[in-house]
Design an enzyme around this catalytic site. Sequence first.
Site, short mmCIF file in Angstrom:
data_model
loop_
_atom_site.label_atom_id
_atom_site.label_comp_id
_atom_site.label_asym_id
_atom_site.label_seq_id
_atom_site.Cartn_x
_atom_site.Cartn_y
_atom_site.Cartn_z
N ILE A 12 -79.46 -42.93 -1.52
CA ILE A 12 -80.72 -42.90 -0.77
C ILE A 12 -81.84 -42.33 -1.64
CG2 ILE A 12 -81.83 -42.13 1.37
CD1 ILE A 12 -78.93 -41.85 2.54
N ASP A 31 -80.29 -33.88 -10.42
CA ASP A 31 -78.96 -34.29 -9.94
C ASP A 31 -77.90 -33.71 -10.86
OD1 ASP A 31 -76.69 -35.98 -8.98
OD2 ASP A 31 -78.29 -37.09 -7.99
N CYS A 34 -72.53 -35.55 -9.77
CA CYS A 34 -71.15 -35.50 -9.27
C CYS A 34 -70.81 -36.78 -8.53
CB CYS A 34 -70.89 -34.25 -8.42
SG CYS A 34 -71.72 -34.26 -6.83
N PHE A 80 -81.85 -34.34 -0.90
CA PHE A 80 -80.75 -35.28 -0.68
C PHE A 80 -79.41 -34.70 -1.15
CE2 PHE A 80 -84.42 -38.12 -1.54
CZ PHE A 80 -84.40 -38.91 -0.40
N SER A 124 -78.06 -36.00 9.42
CA SER A 124 -77.22 -37.16 9.78
C SER A 124 -77.05 -37.25 11.28
CB SER A 124 -75.86 -36.97 9.11
OG SER A 124 -74.94 -37.90 9.63
N TYR A 148 -68.13 -31.91 7.63
CA TYR A 148 -69.36 -32.43 7.02
C TYR A 148 -70.54 -32.29 8.00
CZ TYR A 148 -72.82 -36.02 5.89
OH TYR A 148 -74.00 -36.69 5.66
N LYS A 152 -74.23 -30.02 7.93
CA LYS A 152 -75.58 -30.55 8.17
C LYS A 152 -76.29 -29.77 9.27
CE LYS A 152 -75.83 -33.57 5.07
NZ LYS A 152 -76.85 -33.52 4.03
N PHE A 217 -60.97 -52.11 12.20
CA PHE A 217 -60.34 -50.97 12.91
C PHE A 217 -60.54 -51.10 14.43
CE2 PHE A 217 -61.33 -48.34 8.86
CZ PHE A 217 -60.12 -48.72 8.28
N ASP A 294 -63.02 -42.33 15.40
CA ASP A 294 -64.12 -43.29 15.51
C ASP A 294 -64.68 -43.34 16.92
OD1 ASP A 294 -64.62 -44.27 13.02
OD2 ASP A 294 -63.59 -46.19 13.31
P1 NAD Z 1 -75.02 -39.85 -2.68
O1 NAD Z 1 -73.72 -39.17 -2.90
O2 NAD Z 1 -75.19 -41.23 -3.21
O3 NAD Z 1 -76.22 -38.97 -3.25
C1 NAD Z 1 -76.17 -37.56 -3.27
C2 NAD Z 1 -76.54 -37.13 -4.68
O4 NAD Z 1 -76.54 -35.71 -4.74
C3 NAD Z 1 -75.55 -37.64 -5.71
O5 NAD Z 1 -76.27 -38.28 -6.75
C4 NAD Z 1 -74.86 -36.37 -6.22
O6 NAD Z 1 -74.50 -36.49 -7.59
C5 NAD Z 1 -75.91 -35.33 -5.95
N1 NAD Z 1 -75.41 -33.97 -5.72
C6 NAD Z 1 -74.41 -33.58 -4.90
N2 NAD Z 1 -74.27 -32.26 -4.93
C7 NAD Z 1 -75.20 -31.78 -5.80
C8 NAD Z 1 -75.54 -30.48 -6.25
N3 NAD Z 1 -74.89 -29.40 -5.85
N4 NAD Z 1 -76.57 -30.37 -7.11
C9 NAD Z 1 -77.24 -31.47 -7.56
N5 NAD Z 1 -76.94 -32.71 -7.17
C10 NAD Z 1 -75.93 -32.87 -6.30
O7 NAD Z 1 -75.30 -39.82 -1.10
P2 NAD Z 1 -76.45 -40.53 -0.28
O8 NAD Z 1 -75.80 -41.56 0.57
O9 NAD Z 1 -77.59 -40.89 -1.14
O10 NAD Z 1 -76.86 -39.32 0.68
C11 NAD Z 1 -77.96 -38.48 0.42
C12 NAD Z 1 -78.02 -37.43 1.50
O11 NAD Z 1 -78.12 -38.08 2.77
C13 NAD Z 1 -76.79 -36.54 1.56
O12 NAD Z 1 -77.20 -35.22 1.82
C14 NAD Z 1 -76.01 -37.11 2.73
O13 NAD Z 1 -75.22 -36.12 3.35
C15 NAD Z 1 -77.12 -37.60 3.64
N6 NAD Z 1 -76.70 -38.68 4.54
C16 NAD Z 1 -76.12 -39.80 4.00
C17 NAD Z 1 -75.68 -40.82 4.87
C18 NAD Z 1 -74.99 -42.05 4.31
O14 NAD Z 1 -74.24 -42.70 5.05
N7 NAD Z 1 -75.22 -42.46 3.08
C19 NAD Z 1 -75.84 -40.70 6.26
C20 NAD Z 1 -76.45 -39.54 6.75
C21 NAD Z 1 -76.88 -38.54 5.87
C1 UD1 Z 2 -69.18 -42.84 8.94
C2 UD1 Z 2 -68.95 -41.35 8.97
C3 UD1 Z 2 -70.20 -40.65 9.48
C4 UD1 Z 2 -71.41 -41.01 8.63
C5 UD1 Z 2 -71.56 -42.53 8.63
C6 UD1 Z 2 -72.74 -42.86 7.72
C7 UD1 Z 2 -66.54 -41.13 9.38
C8 UD1 Z 2 -65.48 -40.75 10.37
N1 UD1 Z 2 -67.80 -41.07 9.83
O1 UD1 Z 2 -69.26 -43.25 10.25
O2 UD1 Z 2 -70.03 -39.26 9.45
O3 UD1 Z 2 -72.59 -40.42 9.17
O4 UD1 Z 2 -70.36 -43.14 8.17
O5 UD1 Z 2 -72.76 -44.12 7.23
O6 UD1 Z 2 -66.26 -41.43 8.24
N2 UD1 Z 2 -64.83 -50.16 9.93
C9 UD1 Z 2 -63.85 -51.13 9.85
N3 UD1 Z 2 -63.21 -51.27 8.64
C10 UD1 Z 2 -63.48 -50.51 7.55
C11 UD1 Z 2 -64.51 -49.52 7.65
C12 UD1 Z 2 -65.14 -49.36 8.86
O7 UD1 Z 2 -63.57 -51.83 10.82
O8 UD1 Z 2 -62.85 -50.69 6.51
C13 UD1 Z 2 -65.57 -50.01 11.22
C14 UD1 Z 2 -65.47 -48.62 11.84
O9 UD1 Z 2 -64.36 -48.56 12.70
C15 UD1 Z 2 -66.81 -48.54 12.58
C16 UD1 Z 2 -67.76 -49.35 11.71
O10 UD1 Z 2 -66.93 -50.20 10.90
O11 UD1 Z 2 -66.71 -49.17 13.84
C17 UD1 Z 2 -68.63 -48.50 10.79
O12 UD1 Z 2 -67.82 -47.62 10.03
P1 UD1 Z 2 -68.44 -46.69 8.88
O13 UD1 Z 2 -69.23 -47.52 7.97
O14 UD1 Z 2 -67.32 -45.88 8.33
O15 UD1 Z 2 -69.48 -45.75 9.63
P2 UD1 Z 2 -69.30 -44.69 10.83
O16 UD1 Z 2 -68.01 -44.91 11.53
O17 UD1 Z 2 -70.51 -44.75 11.66
#
Ligand code: NAD
Ligand code: UD1
Length: 337
Positions: A12, A31, A34, A80, A124, A148, A152, A217, A294
């Site tokens: 993101i 960054d 990791c 982030f 999140s 997790y 948050k 699933f 789920d």
């Molecule tokens: P990501 O893992 O791709 O990006 C996170 C980045 O932070 C990575 O590049 C990692 O190397 C860096 N990082 C981790 N720990 C660090 C530290 N201690 N110091 C410096 N850098 C560090 O994840 P993302 O999907 O881009 O998510 C970004 C943020 O959004 C996260 O905080 C995540 O929890 C939150 N978020 C993500 C999602 C999702 O599904 N992608 C959903 C809700 C919230």
């Molecule tokens: C997951 C995380 C949630 C996070 C979110 C962000 C878990 C338990 N929850 O949730 O904390 O905020 O991602 O993106 O990991 N599915 C399949 N087959 C697969 C993978 C997923 O059928 O191989 C289905 C799941 O059952 C669900 C949907 O796809 O119905 C989305 O799954 P996923 O992408 O993992 O997202 P979340 O379940 O919302």
Amino acid sequence: MNILLTGGTGYIGSHTAVVLANAGHSVVLLDNFCNSNRSVSERINQITNQMIPCIEGDVRDTGLLVKTLTEFKIEAVIHFAGLKAVGESGQEPLKYYDNNVAGSISLLEAMKQVNVKTIVFSSSATVYGEPQYLPYDEEHPLNPINTYGRTKLQVEEILQDLAKSDPQWRITLLRYFNPVGAHESGLIGEDPNGIPNNLMPYIMQVASGKLPHLNIFGNDYDTRDGTGERDYIHVMDLAEGHLAALSFLQNHQGCETFNLGTGKPVSVIELLSAYEQACGQKLPTKLAPRREGDLPIYYAKPNKAKEYLGWMVTRGVADVSTSSYRWQQMRDGLAAS
Ligand code: NAD
Ligand code: UD1
């Protein structure tokens, strides 16, 4: 504005860096790589045609943060950096509390020291937990069901307390729903390590031939087609939400929370079909048992973000799928070369 993006080379963060730089802001990335690597910053430079500074460092290194905030005259931070694997967070809670909670405290301490008091925090939808009603609005009770999610929520609470303690703080808590998709260039996108847990990266690896089939699933949920429904938000819409949040903070002190989602739930089958359309092939699937923990369905009420931030999504599952497919092709090409 001069903006520091912690975790700026992640999924993101990298897309947000592009949106902010293209909007004329000066961006600095920090960054520890990791869950990413330095080549992402080179590709961000390629897309934006700019040389964006990228510092290797950890948010738990308060001294480095003080130095960075000072050197680049940072005015706002988007935080982030964090770990996000739900399963791993249960197995290694201390690692998650240290990185996500202690890391945030270290960053806030550094910001306080140098009087930078504007921050956008990546939260999140996980903080809501079991839905009491849907769609989730920002007033929905908070009861995360995994470690997790609790990290948050703890950081959200720390930020709320900070805003109460000192009215100079300007804070937004952005609760993301399910980020998917990639930049239209195909140069950046989500790149998970190992076998993906989330649906979209899993579908992409099936399409690449790295995984034999998609496990669906459960198809007996009380949803439109029996499969789970989620609020999939295009990462570029999400990135634009950060630009809107920063503009909002120019005129608002205190701490405000926003859902960033589409408000429209999409099923597993619907997302899969959209991707099949984009890649022009039918993908193998197998029906699998429901995944533990789920929820059948959850999605956002995004009205508050529209009202206060003037932000709403402009992209749908077709854009998600075409951009993801372009990114998949690019990545497969990189892996082959
Ligand atoms: P990501 O893992 O791709 O990006 C996170 C980045 O932070 C990575 O590049 C990692 O190397 C860096 N990082 C981790 N720990 C660090 C530290 N201690 N110091 C410096 N850098 C560090 O994840 P993302 O999907 O881009 O998510 C970004 C943020 O959004 C996260 O905080 C995540 O929890 C939150 N978020 C993500 C999602 C999702 O599904 N992608 C959903 C809700 C919230
Ligand atoms: C997951 C995380 C949630 C996070 C979110 C962000 C878990 C338990 N929850 O949730 O904390 O905020 O991602 O993106 O990991 N599915 C399949 N087959 C697969 C993978 C997923 O059928 O191989 C289905 C799941 O059952 C669900 C949907 O796809 O119905 C989305 O799954 P996923 O992408 O993992 O997202 P979340 O379940 O919302």
